[in-house]
Write a protein that holds these residues in place. Structure first.
Motif, PDB file in Angstrom:
ATOM      1  N   GLN A 340       0.855  -1.178   0.000  1.00 60.25           N
ATOM      2  CA  GLN A 340       0.000   0.000   0.000  1.00 60.25           C
ATOM      3  C   GLN A 340       0.899   1.237   0.000  1.00 60.25           C
ATOM      4  N   THR A 341       0.281   2.431  -0.038  1.00 62.74           N
ATOM      5  CA  THR A 341       1.120   3.639  -0.114  1.00 62.74           C
ATOM      6  C   THR A 341       1.925   3.830   1.168  1.00 62.74           C
ATOM      7  N   ASN A 342       1.291   3.649   2.333  1.00 68.48           N
ATOM      8  CA  ASN A 342       1.987   3.726   3.631  1.00 68.48           C
ATOM      9  C   ASN A 342       2.850   4.990   3.765  1.00 68.48           C
ATOM     10  N   VAL A 343       2.356   6.124   3.296  1.00 68.91           N
ATOM     11  CA  VAL A 343       3.171   7.338   3.308  1.00 68.91           C
ATOM     12  C   VAL A 343       3.088   8.088   4.637  1.00 68.91           C
ATOM     13  N   TYR A 344       2.119   7.747   5.475  1.00 69.39           N
ATOM     14  CA  TYR A 344       1.965   8.442   6.749  1.00 69.39           C
ATOM     15  C   TYR A 344       2.567   7.616   7.877  1.00 69.39           C
ATOM     16  N   LYS A 345       3.332   8.289   8.720  1.00 75.17           N
ATOM     17  CA  LYS A 345       4.023   7.606   9.805  1.00 75.17           C
ATOM     18  C   LYS A 345       3.054   6.893  10.734  1.00 75.17           C
ATOM     19  N   ASN A 346       1.943   7.553  11.073  1.00 73.06           N
ATOM     20  CA  ASN A 346       1.000   6.928  12.001  1.00 73.06           C
ATOM     21  C   ASN A 346       0.382   5.664  11.406  1.00 73.06           C
ATOM     22  N   ALA A 347       0.160   5.655  10.075  1.00 73.88           N
ATOM     23  CA  ALA A 347      -0.371   4.457   9.417  1.00 73.88           C
ATOM     24  C   ALA A 347       0.644   3.327   9.445  1.00 73.88           C
ATOM     25  N   ARG A 348       1.915   3.673   9.230  1.00 72.26           N
ATOM     26  CA  ARG A 348       2.964   2.645   9.263  1.00 72.26           C
ATOM     27  C   ARG A 348       3.067   2.037  10.664  1.00 72.26           C
ATOM     28  N   LYS A 349       3.034   2.885  11.689  1.00 75.22           N
ATOM     29  CA  LYS A 349       3.130   2.384  13.069  1.00 75.22           C
ATOM     30  C   LYS A 349       1.934   1.488  13.404  1.00 75.22           C
ATOM     31  N   ARG A 350       0.753   1.910  12.983  1.00 75.15           N
ATOM     32  CA  ARG A 350      -0.451   1.135  13.285  1.00 75.15           C
ATOM     33  C   ARG A 350      -0.405  -0.242  12.634  1.00 75.15           C
ATOM     34  N   LYS A 351       0.000  -0.297  11.366  1.00 77.02           N
ATOM     35  CA  LYS A 351       0.010  -1.570  10.649  1.00 77.02           C
ATOM     36  C   LYS A 351       1.084  -2.520  11.165  1.00 77.02           C
ATOM     37  N   LEU A 352       2.207  -1.973  11.628  1.00 77.45           N
ATOM     38  CA  LEU A 352       3.313  -2.826  12.072  1.00 77.45           C
ATOM     39  C   LEU A 352       3.249  -3.159  13.560  1.00 77.45           C
ATOM     40  N   LYS A 353       2.283  -2.583  14.263  1.00 77.35           N
ATOM     41  CA  LYS A 353       2.214  -2.753  15.707  1.00 77.35           C
ATOM     42  C   LYS A 353       2.120  -4.212  16.122  1.00 77.35           C
ATOM     43  N   SER A 354       1.380  -5.002  15.373  1.00 78.90           N
ATOM     44  CA  SER A 354       1.179  -6.404  15.754  1.00 78.90           C
ATOM     45  C   SER A 354       2.287  -7.328  15.258  1.00 78.90           C
ATOM     46  N   PHE A 355       3.240  -6.804  14.475  1.00 81.67           N
ATOM     47  CA  PHE A 355       4.317  -7.636  13.935  1.00 81.67           C
ATOM     48  C   PHE A 355       5.567  -7.541  14.820  1.00 81.67           C
ATOM     49  N   LEU A 356       5.385  -7.719  16.108  1.00 83.46           N
ATOM     50  CA  LEU A 356       6.474  -7.513  17.060  1.00 83.46           C
ATOM     51  C   LEU A 356       7.657  -8.439  16.818  1.00 83.46           C
TER      52      LEU A 356
END
Length: 365
Positions: A340-356
């Protein structure tokens, strides 16, 4: 179109009444180059199926998610043992329909099943669409390399389809039985090895393959599974006993897996890069998770979108499916590319949060 009869009154459940679930404990994380450690039994492979595909009942029960937008998605899986020679067969019995609300879709396209074989380097969602895959669908069509022709008879709930593949004669051939009735040879084909990049044993082997939409099936790989014998063909399990079976891909642990996040504006080339990278690294078994993948899963047998013709609703549904699959993917040992575009930092953090426990990589275009 699938008929209404069913052996089990509770739709989407195993004979014991338990909903089919992916046995995560039987899956192992990062894909590794399989040794010649042949499986002791033949079953659906949790390391070789779509994210929304569910496996249960000792690996023989297959179904997929069907709520909301998932009702429009095809979902595929292959078995864990393939062959490059011999004459073998396996069965697939359609158990029940899953309850769906699809008023914008013709009844014949709401519950579908395709049975066949494919070479290990094919995508699990492309049975009958890619060059080295061969599928017989419930609407009475056979397909390979995206070409369809009338074949046999339609089949539905309560029917058993037996797929027979002959890799001994030249050219090779494939044909099907429906409830013990021979439908005839569906196609002859030349066996061509995959252009192996990573020397993976499963790339050129042919595996049992099913592609489902809103139905529940059980697979039969041995006489003990309920497979009826076919003269001239051995049960698929016999390939293990004959020393002709090749293992499918396997996984190790979640913490060895990686998630690649694409970052870039629309039309910058992210999907092109992701698909090329995944193709060049087959040993990783990347799932390119994005709107494009989900739209492809919603395409019907003729590669047309089957979502009522309203693109806005199609995109809304695809986004909903993505948002459901993303947290599911973080709990499964699979390598992922988030396209996806994933250009916003908050979106990147949200999507990767569960991939610890995953190794996280950014690819910026």
């Amino acid at each position: 179109m699938l008929s209404e009869k069913s052996d089990f009154p509770i739709t989407g459940q195993t004979p014991e009444g338990k909903k089919a679930k992916l046995d995560v404990g039987a899956v192992h994380g990062e894909p590794s180059q399989p040794s010649l450690s042949i499986p002791r039994f033949v079953a659906l492979n949790p390391a070789d199926c779509d994210l929304d595909f569910e496996i249960g009942f000792n690996g023989l029960l297959g179904s997929s998610l069907y709520e909301k937008g998932f009702a429009y998605c095809w979902s595929g899986a292959r078995a864990n043992a393939g062959i490059k020679r011999g004459k073998y067969c396996f069965g697939c019995k359609i158990i029940s329909k899953q309850p769906v609300i699809m008023e914008d879709t013709p009844p014949a396209e709401r519950h579908e099943c395709r049975v066949g074989v494919s070479r290990g380097d094919n995508a699990v969602g492309s049975l009958g669409q890619s060059l080295h895959s061969f599928g017989f669908g419930g609407t009475g069509w056979f397909s390979s390399a995206g070409t369809f022709h009338n074949y046999g008879e339609p089949f539905g709930v309560g029917d058993t389809i037996v797929c027979c593949i002959d890799l001994e004669t030249k050219p090779a051939s494939i044909g099907f039985f429906k409830n013990g009735k021979w439908m005839g040879m569906s196609m002859q084909f030349e066996v061509v090895d995959s252009p192996i990049i990573k020397h993976l044993v499963w790339e050129s082997a042919f595996f049992p393959h099913i592609l489902l939409k809103n139905v529940v099936v059980t697979l039969q790989f041995s006489l003990e599974d309920g497979l009826e014998g076919v003269e001239g063909y051995k049960p698929w399990f016999s390939a293990i006993e004959d020393g002709k079976a090749l293992p499918g891909p396997t996984f190790s642990e979640v913490h060895d897996c990686e998630v690649i996040m694409m970052v870039g504006l629309p039309s910058s080339g992210k999907s092109t890069w992701a698909e090329k990278w995944a193709k060049e690294h087959p040993e990783k078994r990347y799932i390119v998770l994005g709107t494009k993948l989900i739209l492809d899963k919603m395409k019907g047998p003729g590669r047309l979108y089957s979502y009522g013709g309203r693109f806005e609703r199609l995109m809304e549904s695809a986004t909903e499916v993505f948002n459901t699959l993303l947290p599911m993917a973080s709990k499964l040992p699979r390598n992922l590319i988030l396209d996806q575009t994933n250009v916003y930092k908050n979106a990147r953090k949200r999507k990767l949060k569960s991939f610890l426990d995953y190794k996280k990589i950014a690819v910026v275009i």
